[in-house]
Design a protein around this motif. Structure first.
Motif, PDB file in Angstrom:
ATOM      1  N   GLU A 189     -17.247  12.674   2.301  1.00 34.67           N
ATOM      2  CA  GLU A 189     -17.630  11.102   2.440  1.00 34.67           C
ATOM      3  C   GLU A 189     -17.019  10.351   1.346  1.00 34.67           C
ATOM      4  O   GLU A 189     -16.920   9.186   1.292  1.00 34.67           O
ATOM      5  N   THR A 190     -16.515  10.864  -0.003  1.00 33.85           N
ATOM      6  CA  THR A 190     -16.003  10.145  -0.898  1.00 33.85           C
ATOM      7  C   THR A 190     -14.707   9.927  -0.395  1.00 33.85           C
ATOM      8  O   THR A 190     -13.917   8.693  -0.720  1.00 33.85           O
ATOM      9  N   GLY A 191     -13.859  10.815   0.214  1.00 36.43           N
ATOM     10  CA  GLY A 191     -12.498  10.605   0.551  1.00 36.43           C
ATOM     11  C   GLY A 191     -12.667   9.508   1.743  1.00 36.43           C
ATOM     12  O   GLY A 191     -11.725   8.706   1.774  1.00 36.43           O
ATOM     13  N   GLU A 192     -13.502   9.625   2.449  1.00 37.23           N
ATOM     14  CA  GLU A 192     -13.537   8.646   3.629  1.00 37.23           C
ATOM     15  C   GLU A 192     -13.399   7.304   3.158  1.00 37.23           C
ATOM     16  O   GLU A 192     -13.022   6.197   3.640  1.00 37.23           O
ATOM     17  N   ALA A 193     -14.563   7.014   2.058  1.00 37.50           N
ATOM     18  CA  ALA A 193     -14.572   5.691   1.500  1.00 37.50           C
ATOM     19  C   ALA A 193     -13.343   5.393   0.749  1.00 37.50           C
ATOM     20  O   ALA A 193     -13.130   4.276   0.970  1.00 37.50           O
ATOM     21  N   LEU A 194     -12.769   6.202   0.191  1.00 38.61           N
ATOM     22  CA  LEU A 194     -11.391   5.972  -0.373  1.00 38.61           C
ATOM     23  C   LEU A 194     -10.273   5.482   0.405  1.00 38.61           C
ATOM     24  O   LEU A 194      -9.737   4.183   0.447  1.00 38.61           O
ATOM     25  N   VAL A 195     -10.077   6.212   1.651  1.00 38.46           N
ATOM     26  CA  VAL A 195      -8.928   5.768   2.563  1.00 38.46           C
ATOM     27  C   VAL A 195      -9.340   4.600   3.326  1.00 38.46           C
ATOM     28  O   VAL A 195      -8.504   3.950   3.715  1.00 38.46           O
ATOM     29  N   SER A 196     -10.725   4.383   3.475  1.00 37.47           N
ATOM     30  CA  SER A 196     -10.929   3.112   4.467  1.00 37.47           C
ATOM     31  C   SER A 196     -11.004   1.700   3.542  1.00 37.47           C
ATOM     32  O   SER A 196     -11.409   0.763   3.937  1.00 37.47           O
ATOM     33  N   GLY A 197     -10.831   1.919   2.085  1.00 36.58           N
ATOM     34  CA  GLY A 197     -11.005   0.948   1.307  1.00 36.58           C
ATOM     35  C   GLY A 197      -9.642   0.046   1.228  1.00 36.58           C
ATOM     36  O   GLY A 197      -8.592   0.402   1.838  1.00 36.58           O
ATOM     37  N   ALA A 198      -9.479  -0.893   0.141  1.00 35.37           N
ATOM     38  CA  ALA A 198      -8.465  -1.840  -0.152  1.00 35.37           C
ATOM     39  C   ALA A 198      -7.308  -0.920  -0.961  1.00 35.37           C
ATOM     40  O   ALA A 198      -7.211  -1.108  -2.293  1.00 35.37           O
ATOM     41  N   ILE A 199      -6.599   0.003   0.003  1.00 34.52           N
ATOM     42  CA  ILE A 199      -5.628   0.620  -0.743  1.00 34.52           C
ATOM     43  C   ILE A 199      -4.128   0.023   0.025  1.00 34.52           C
ATOM     44  O   ILE A 199      -4.092  -0.436   0.865  1.00 34.52           O
ATOM     45  N   ASP A 200      -3.103   0.375  -0.889  1.00 33.69           N
ATOM     46  CA  ASP A 200      -1.679   0.045  -0.322  1.00 33.69           C
ATOM     47  C   ASP A 200      -1.056   1.288  -0.122  1.00 33.69           C
ATOM     48  O   ASP A 200       0.138   1.082   0.579  1.00 33.69           O
ATOM     49  N   GLY A 201      -1.490   2.596  -0.230  1.00 29.55           N
ATOM     50  CA  GLY A 201      -0.898   3.758   0.103  1.00 29.55           C
ATOM     51  C   GLY A 201      -1.739   4.814   0.057  1.00 29.55           C
ATOM     52  O   GLY A 201      -3.027   4.787  -0.667  1.00 29.55           O
ATOM     53  N   LEU A 202      -1.488   5.686   0.982  1.00 26.86           N
ATOM     54  CA  LEU A 202      -2.186   7.147   0.988  1.00 26.86           C
ATOM     55  C   LEU A 202      -1.272   8.327   1.019  1.00 26.86           C
ATOM     56  O   LEU A 202      -0.301   8.272   1.753  1.00 26.86           O
ATOM     57  N   LEU A 203      -1.252   9.119  -0.204  1.00 28.55           N
ATOM     58  CA  LEU A 203      -0.292  10.131  -0.552  1.00 28.55           C
ATOM     59  C   LEU A 203      -1.106  11.362  -0.537  1.00 28.55           C
ATOM     60  O   LEU A 203      -2.171  11.891  -1.092  1.00 28.55           O
ATOM     61  N   PHE A 204      -0.887  12.332   0.598  1.00 32.93           N
ATOM     62  CA  PHE A 204      -1.849  13.184   0.887  1.00 32.93           C
ATOM     63  C   PHE A 204      -1.071  14.613   0.972  1.00 32.93           C
ATOM     64  O   PHE A 204      -0.053  14.541   1.532  1.00 32.93           O
ATOM     65  N   THR A 205      -1.568  15.720   0.639  1.00 35.82           N
ATOM     66  CA  THR A 205      -1.191  17.123   0.608  1.00 35.82           C
ATOM     67  C   THR A 205      -2.175  17.968   1.243  1.00 35.82           C
ATOM     68  O   THR A 205      -3.361  17.906   0.597  1.00 35.82           O
ATOM     69  N   GLY A 206      -2.053  18.355   2.373  1.00 36.46           N
ATOM     70  CA  GLY A 206      -3.313  19.328   2.958  1.00 36.46           C
ATOM     71  C   GLY A 206      -2.938  19.547   4.441  1.00 36.46           C
ATOM     72  O   GLY A 206      -1.993  19.981   4.613  1.00 36.46           O
ATOM     73  N   SER A 207      -3.846  19.819   5.130  1.00 29.51           N
ATOM     74  CA  SER A 207      -3.682  20.546   6.355  1.00 29.51           C
ATOM     75  C   SER A 207      -3.325  19.509   7.572  1.00 29.51           C
ATOM     76  O   SER A 207      -3.586  18.469   7.448  1.00 29.51           O
ATOM     77  N   ALA A 208      -2.637  20.353   8.790  1.00 28.32           N
ATOM     78  CA  ALA A 208      -2.201  19.246   9.768  1.00 28.32           C
ATOM     79  C   ALA A 208      -3.212  18.955  10.440  1.00 28.32           C
ATOM     80  O   ALA A 208      -2.778  17.492  10.957  1.00 28.32           O
ATOM     81  N   GLY A 209      -4.257  19.322  10.680  1.00 29.57           N
ATOM     82  CA  GLY A 209      -5.446  18.492  11.296  1.00 29.57           C
ATOM     83  C   GLY A 209      -5.873  17.416  10.475  1.00 29.57           C
ATOM     84  O   GLY A 209      -5.941  16.227  11.259  1.00 29.57           O
ATOM     85  N   ALA A 210      -5.819  17.514   9.236  1.00 32.46           N
ATOM     86  CA  ALA A 210      -6.169  16.217   8.464  1.00 32.46           C
ATOM     87  C   ALA A 210      -5.288  15.038   8.515  1.00 32.46           C
ATOM     88  O   ALA A 210      -5.305  13.841   8.605  1.00 32.46           O
ATOM     89  N   GLY A 211      -3.822  15.724   8.396  1.00 29.08           N
ATOM     90  CA  GLY A 211      -2.576  14.693   8.627  1.00 29.08           C
ATOM     91  C   GLY A 211      -2.767  13.850   9.675  1.00 29.08           C
ATOM     92  O   GLY A 211      -2.570  12.791  10.215  1.00 29.08           O
ATOM     93  N   ALA A 212      -3.080  14.560  11.063  1.00 29.97           N
ATOM     94  CA  ALA A 212      -3.115  14.087  12.289  1.00 29.97           C
ATOM     95  C   ALA A 212      -4.156  13.057  12.187  1.00 29.97           C
ATOM     96  O   ALA A 212      -3.784  11.875  13.072  1.00 29.97           O
ATOM     97  N   HIS A 213      -5.442  13.393  11.488  1.00 27.94           N
ATOM     98  CA  HIS A 213      -6.332  12.525  11.505  1.00 27.94           C
ATOM     99  C   HIS A 213      -5.960  11.265  10.815  1.00 27.94           C
ATOM    100  O   HIS A 213      -6.250   9.926  11.230  1.00 27.94           O
TER     101      HIS A 213
END
Length: 471
Positions: A189-213
């Motif tokens: 839930e915290t991650g969802e709030a962050l990525v849906s917020g007022a950001i200019d970039g998302l830098l992510f390391t993790g699973s392919a499933g999350a990356g596709a999302h």
């Protein structure tokens, strides 16, 4: 307000617990980062370099302490926690060099003045960290992002919050201005709030499933830079040479970090010959000799537990699916006597001639495929939707040249483990393994955008371009 806690997978003891940030807290962090951005971006790059060097000094001073947190929280042996902390320290100097080389300022004289290339920060960067390298991998985004002039809001994996908290303390001691770096704790839930917020970039390391999302989520947000470093179903082709040395490469490729590296070999491709038979036997024998234990035991183990008993149960279920499809068990997916359920033994399956899912099993599970010739080996190696790492074990220079030419992977090693990588090189993959924005040395590329300028000290000479063309 919800709480999270991390658990030592070897003992079940609580390592860290605290409140999870809700949407209001996340939005407040983003507003602080937005306010801090102009001042941080306006600083001379030398001042930002000095700040990350102070961070490096804190890491060096707290090396044993932070490495122990990493090891306890992930289950990694002490030697591996120290190696991860060493990579974090080394990342600072490498990032400073990369920033100057790949994202600095260039000026060339022109008849009218100068052509100038600058690089400008994007703004507020969200960084989501993984559990397997909870310090090193997010650090590989954070340091280049800050050097470029961005501000950062970092959410560690909910399975490794203590490491994230230790990183936040180190940045605070480095004396960054308020709002430049913030760590928020929480789960999905915290991650969802962050990525849906007022950001200019998302830098992510993790699973392919999350990356596709995330690719789908940001399809209509072209203003947000998206850098994804994902997993792989990585092939290791072992073709000739000394069987014992080849077996050592296979074991280190497949089972280091208890198989919890995105660059681990998941598929061992061997010739259907005596060499192939001998190698499979040697790998099975060597894997059975590996010391397994808790992070602080003596003698030091080679591998510890998986991140959780849930991860072990998931991997066991994936193993059993392969068996149900017809795979032959070479080494079973076994538990470890008198240990927690997160401990497992390295497992091997012969999947020759069996149709198996093209999935990453994030555990010490190796699938063996026997092939008739090198053409078939290359076809098998590339038969995946991923493309992170690949390896060849062979003394034949001609085969190596073919392997380099035909491999569809971003990291391709010869006679070394597939997990071998250097911060002074790019790290990333093709297909479901990323989105063509490799990290490590190339992180400077996605942390700033290029700005090209034609510049003159005054406006003279422009009318000349219109001579004879006016009425």
């Amino acid at each position: 307000m919800s709480h999270i806690q991390s658990i030592d997978p070897a003992t079940g003891a609580v390592v860290w617990e605290g409140a999870a940030a809700g949407r209001a807290e996340v939005d407040a962090a983003l507003r602080r980062a937005r306010r801090a951005f102009p001042g941080w971006a306006a600083l001379a790059v030398e001042d930002r370099v000095a700040a990350v060097q102070r961070f490096k000094a804190v890491l060096e001073a707290r090396k044993e302490q932070i490495a122990a947190i990493i090891s306890r929280e992930t289950g990694k042996p002490r030697w591996e926690g120290l190696a991860e902390l060493g990579s974090m320290i080394g990342k600072v100097g490498i990032s400073i060099t990369a920033q100057a080389e790949r994202a600095g300022e260039r000026r060339s004289d022109m008849p009218f003045g100068a052509a100038v290339l600058r690089h400008r920060p994007h703004g507020v960067m969200a960084v989501l960290g993984p559990f397997n390298f909870p310090g090193h991998l997010p650090n590989g985004h954070i340091v280049p992002a800050l050097l470029a002039g961005n501000t950062v809001v970092f959410k560690p994996s909910e399975m490794t919050p203590a490491t994230g908290a230790a990183m936040a303390e180190a940045w605070a001691e480095a004396g960054l201005p308020e709002g430049v770096f913030q760590c928020i704790q929480g789960a999905r839930e915290t991650g969802e709030a962050l990525v849906s917020g007022a950001i200019d970039g998302l830098l992510f390391t993790g699973s392919a499933g999350a990356g596709a999302h995330f690719r789908h989520l940001f399809a209509d947000r072209p203003d947000v830079i998206l850098a994804l470093e994902l997993g792989g179903n990585n092939p290791l082709v072992a073709w000739d040479g000394d069987v014992e040395e080849a077996a050592a490469i296979v074991v280190q490729s497949a089972f280091v970090t208890t198989g919890q590296r995105c660059s681990c070999a998941r598929r061992l491709i061997v010739p259907d010959t005596a060499f192939g038979n001998d190698l499979v036997e040697a790998v099975a024998h060597l894997s059975g000799r590996l010391l397994i234990g808790a992070w602080d035991e003596t003698p030091e183990p080679y591998i510890g537990p998986l991140i959780s008993s849930g991860a072990a149960a998931k991997a066991r279920a994936q193993f059993e699916v392969l068996v149900e499809r017809g795979a032959r068990v070479v080494e079973p997916f076994g538990s470890v006597e008198d240990r927690s359920a997160a401990f497992v033994r390295p497992a091997m399956l012969d999947v020759t001639g069996v149709s198996v899912p093209d999935e990453e099993i994030f555990a010490p599970v190796l699938q063996v495929c026997r092939v008739a010739d090198f053409d078939a080996a290359m076809a098998a190696a590339n038969d995946t939707r991923f493309g992170l790492s690949a390896g060849l074990v062979s003394a034949d220079d001609g085969l190596w040249q073919r392997f380099v030419l035909e491999s569809r992977a971003g990291v391709v090693n010869r006679n070394r483990p597939t997990t071998g990588a250097a911060g002074s090189m790019p790290f990333g993959g093709l297909g479901e393994s990323g989105n063509h924005r490799p990290s490590a040395y190339y992180a400077a590329d996605y942390c700033a955008y290029p700005m090209a300028s034609f510049e003159a000290s005054d406006a003279s000479g422009n009318m000349g371009a219109l001579d004879g063309k006016l009425r």
